[in-house]
Structures are given as C-alpha cells and as structure tokens.
Scaffold this motif. Structure first.
Motif, mmCIF file in Angstrom:
data_model
loop_
_atom_site.group_PDB
_atom_site.id
_atom_site.type_symbol
_atom_site.label_atom_id
_atom_site.label_comp_id
_atom_site.label_asym_id
_atom_site.label_seq_id
_atom_site.Cartn_x
_atom_site.Cartn_y
_atom_site.Cartn_z
ATOM 1 N N TYR A 208 0.165 -4.956 7.506
ATOM 2 C CA TYR A 208 -0.484 -5.388 6.278
ATOM 3 C C TYR A 208 -0.459 -6.909 6.158
ATOM 4 C CZ TYR A 208 0.591 -0.528 4.948
ATOM 5 O OH TYR A 208 0.706 0.835 4.919
ATOM 6 N N THR B 197 -5.056 -3.853 4.819
ATOM 7 C CA THR B 197 -4.564 -3.078 5.957
ATOM 8 C C THR B 197 -5.226 -3.610 7.219
ATOM 9 O OG1 THR B 197 -4.216 -1.119 4.587
ATOM 10 C CG2 THR B 197 -4.387 -0.786 6.972
ATOM 11 N N ARG C 240 -3.135 -2.410 13.842
ATOM 12 C CA ARG C 240 -1.759 -2.542 14.308
ATOM 13 C C ARG C 240 -1.719 -2.897 15.790
ATOM 14 N NH1 ARG C 240 0.510 1.539 17.300
ATOM 15 N NH2 ARG C 240 -0.360 3.632 17.180
ATOM 16 N N ASP D 291 2.179 0.720 10.660
ATOM 17 C CA ASP D 291 1.312 0.001 9.724
ATOM 18 C C ASP D 291 1.507 -1.509 9.801
ATOM 19 O OD1 ASP D 291 0.173 2.356 8.623
ATOM 20 O OD2 ASP D 291 1.958 2.633 7.384
ATOM 21 N N PRO E 186 0.810 -1.227 0.000
ATOM 22 C CA PRO E 186 0.000 0.000 0.000
ATOM 23 C C PRO E 186 0.839 1.271 0.000
ATOM 24 C CG PRO E 186 -0.887 -1.595 1.563
ATOM 25 C CD PRO E 186 0.444 -2.136 1.104
#
Length: 410
Positions: A216, A229, A232, A214, A192
């Motif tokens: 993913y 996504t 976290r 982040d 991303p």
C-alpha cells in the motif's frame, strides 16, 4: 501486598528513579568475535527503558521492589525532534512464567508511554496510549512518529489468555509536546485492512507499507486521498519481513511464510520498489534470513540490517514439537512431554543474528559490517534519529525481551 501498597511503592520508586535512568551512557565499538570485522558503527548505550507503571492485574508485580522493565517486543518507537518515544509493546511479565509455562495472562500488551530527552538524557513517563498496541510499523518524521497498524487491545492492557488479540487498521502520528509534557495524536486515513508485523518506509513523501501479500501507499501531501493498493513484489507473500527506504526506493527483505501444509519457509530473497519506474526489481539475495530484524539507511547508498533470525533448523524443530503438542490431548502426559521439549529449546535459545549486514544499493552487494554490541534484537523498529540508528528494547529470545537502548553512529 495490597493494591494501595503496590501503588504507593511504585510512586516512591518513580520519584527516586529519575537519576537512575539518566545515569548510564556507555560507548562500545561494533567489535566482532576474534578474526571478524570491526565494522563501521560506533555504538552508545542509552539509559534503559523505564519500568511499566500501569498496575492493572494482581498477577503482575508492578510496584514490587524487584519490579523493573523486562523489555518490550514490538513497541512503538520513534524520534520526534530531541525526543525518543517508546510506547506500548508486549512481554510476559508474570514472574518465572514465559511463553510455554502455565500463566494467568499469556502475552501482555501495554499502554504505557515513555519519552527520552536528548538534552537532559533522562526518561520521563508520558502517560498512556488509548489502546494497548504492539507490532505496528513505525517511522520517524519531522511531524512526529508515524504509527501504522499493529495489534493488541482497545481501551487498555490485556493478555492473550484473557481474550483474543485484535489487529488494527489505525494510522496516526504521535508528537511530544514538551511545553505541555504530553503526547499528542493526529489521525491519518486507516489502512485498507487491519494488519500487524508490517514494514514501512517513506520515499518522496509517500509512505509504503508491505505485509502478507499486500503493498500500500499513502501520499502524505494528500492524505485525504487515502491508501492506494499497489502491485506487490514478484516473490512469495510473507510476514515478519524487514523493510526500509533508501536511494529513492523501498526495500523488502527476508520474512517468512507458511504453506498450505503448515510448513514454514524462511526467505532470503529481497526486492526493491522504484516509485519513479513503478516497478519491483529483485536484488541480490541476503546471505541468510533476517526474519523480524530491522533495517536502517546509511549515507546515500547503504542499507544496514540488524538482528533477526536465521536459524531455520531450530525454528523447524520448535514447530515440529509444537505440532506434536497440538495433536496430544490437552493436559495429557504426551502434551506435557512435548511442551517440556519446546520449553527446553526456548530456554537454551542462543540468540538472534549478531552480524550487521550492509547492502550497497549501487553495487547490489551484501557484506558483513560488524556486530551488534549486545544481545541481538528482533521485533523492534529501527529508529532513525537524525541519521543515527536507535534500537530500543525488543526481543532477544523466545519470550525474552531486553530493556536496553542502543544508538549507532555510522
């Protein structure tokens, strides 16, 4: 020496080097200092990574009689079948010129690729990557070495004093085609966002990647869906962390972060993500920081952490004098004085964490489990080669790399 002479010398050196790079194979136990634990790993030193071959700038003595592999920080490193792939990476190749000494190129990012055969015990040149790449997350799979992100230069080698480094969102597999003697690259959906210094692991066919703030995921059975996504971890955002998959979970350990006041925090907290439960849990804190180290799963419930940096006081001292240098007029006497101090601290760096830490995923407990047999590494991937851990090259001090390759059996 002219370009022609240097290249001719390089060709001759390469022709005579096959036996040299195949000759070394030594075994060492994970011996500790007096009174320390011996540990559960048996270490074997494999032949060093060969010297870079791309003669692309006069400031780099490629082809000189003394030219050798300095070692690479952040190389692409992974296993595919009977082959170990090492490619790209970054170092300071100008003679006597390191991170704080005036040089022409700065940190150099390379495109050279090498392959080590487990059967022949030899390294072979494997051509060039299309881009100079360092500090990507890499994972060894049955389909090839998965390369995720990274930073460097499109189209060829480059140095940080020539132009700014570019971060990449590229994701691809590298495979060694033994019959054709070449690396093959297969593209996967890009990340991303561009990122480097990420950590990754695979749980139940899904690749998980963490960096900054982040997190993913990419389902390798349905790559066309792209990256998701994910929520976290509950702790602070961080970079240069340590990560690995084990016991059905993805583990995120340590790392560092910089606050609004520019001060750095080195983290000891650790987290585990369970895809089945779709949640993060905080696990036992590490006994010390392992920033920029590497982690390898052992058995069904073990996670071994190697290397990394825990010397917060030294880091803060360096950062203090770097800030004073930045505040001084460039080239002034005060700038030079602060730069000399930073250089002196770098030159007398005592190395990274020598202890091996083992985490028990069932007991939620950390313990010391031996010592690394050579200069402890940082900023290099943990290569899982059929259950063994391979540590290829890496950083052993500020601006200093090692060409050594170690294999551990647990």
């Amino acid at each position: 020496m002219t370009d022609l002479t240097r290249r001719a010398a390089l060709t001759l050196a390469a022709a005579g080097s096959a036996g040299a790079v195949a000759s070394l194979s030594t075994t060492a136990s994970a011996a500790a200092p007096a009174g320390g634990p011996a540990g559960g790993a048996s270490w074997t030193r494999l032949p060093d990574v060969p010297a870079n071959t791309t003669d692309w700038h006069e400031a780099i003595p490629v082809g000189e009689a003394y030219w050798t592999q300095l070692g690479l920080a952040g190389p692409i490193a992974g296993a595919h079948g009977d082959h170990l792939i090492v490619a790209g990476g970054a170092n300071f190749p100008e003679p006597a010129l390191t991170a704080t000494r005036a040089n022409t190129l700065g940190k150099v990012y390379w495109t050279d690729a090498f392959v080590y055969s487990r059967r022949t015990r030899r390294w072979h040149a494997a051509g060039q990557l299309p881009d100079a790449v360092g500090y990507a997350a890499t994972l060894s799979t049955g389909d090839g070495v998965l390369v995720i992100g990274g930073e460097g230069y499109r189209g060829g080698p480059g140095g940080t004093l020539q132009r700014p480094v570019e971060k990449f969102a590229d994701v691809y597999r590298l495979r060694w085609d033994e019959r054709r003697a070449r690396l093959e690259r297969a593209e996967l959906p890009p990340l991303p966002r561009p990122l480097s210094y990420a950590v990754a692991g695979i749980v139940d066919g899904v690749v998980y990647v963490a960096e900054g703030g982040d997190f993913y995921g990419l389902d390798l059975s349905r790559p066309e869906r792209g990256w998701a996504t994910l929520p976290r971890w509950p702790g602070d955002p961080r970079t240069v962390a340590v990560g690995a998959a084990q016991d059905g979970r993805f583990f995120l350990l340590s790392g560092r972060s910089q606050g609004a006041d520019k001060a750095w925090t080195f983290h000891r907290d650790a987290y585990a993500y369970s895809p089945r439960r779709r949640r993060w849990d905080r696990i036992a804190d590490l006994p010390w920081c392992v920033t920029a180290g590497l982690a390898h799963p052992v058995g069904r419930t073990g996670l071994v952490v190697v290397g990394g940096d825990k010397d917060i006081d030294r880091w803060n001292l360096i950062e203090h004098h770097v800030a004073l240098r930045a505040a001084a007029p460039p080239g002034s006497a005060e700038w030079q004085r602060q730069n000399d101090i930073v250089t002196w601290i770098y030159d007398h760096h005592t190395g990274f964490n020598g202890e091996l830490l083992r985490y028990d995923t069932r007991r939620d407990r950390w313990s010391v489990d031996g010592w690394f047999p050579g200069p402890p590494p940082a900023t290099t991937p943990a290569v899982d080669w059929d259950g063994d851990l391979v540590v290829a090259s890496g950083e052993v001090g500020p601006g200093i790399r090692t060409p050594r390759v170690w294999r551990a059996e647990f």
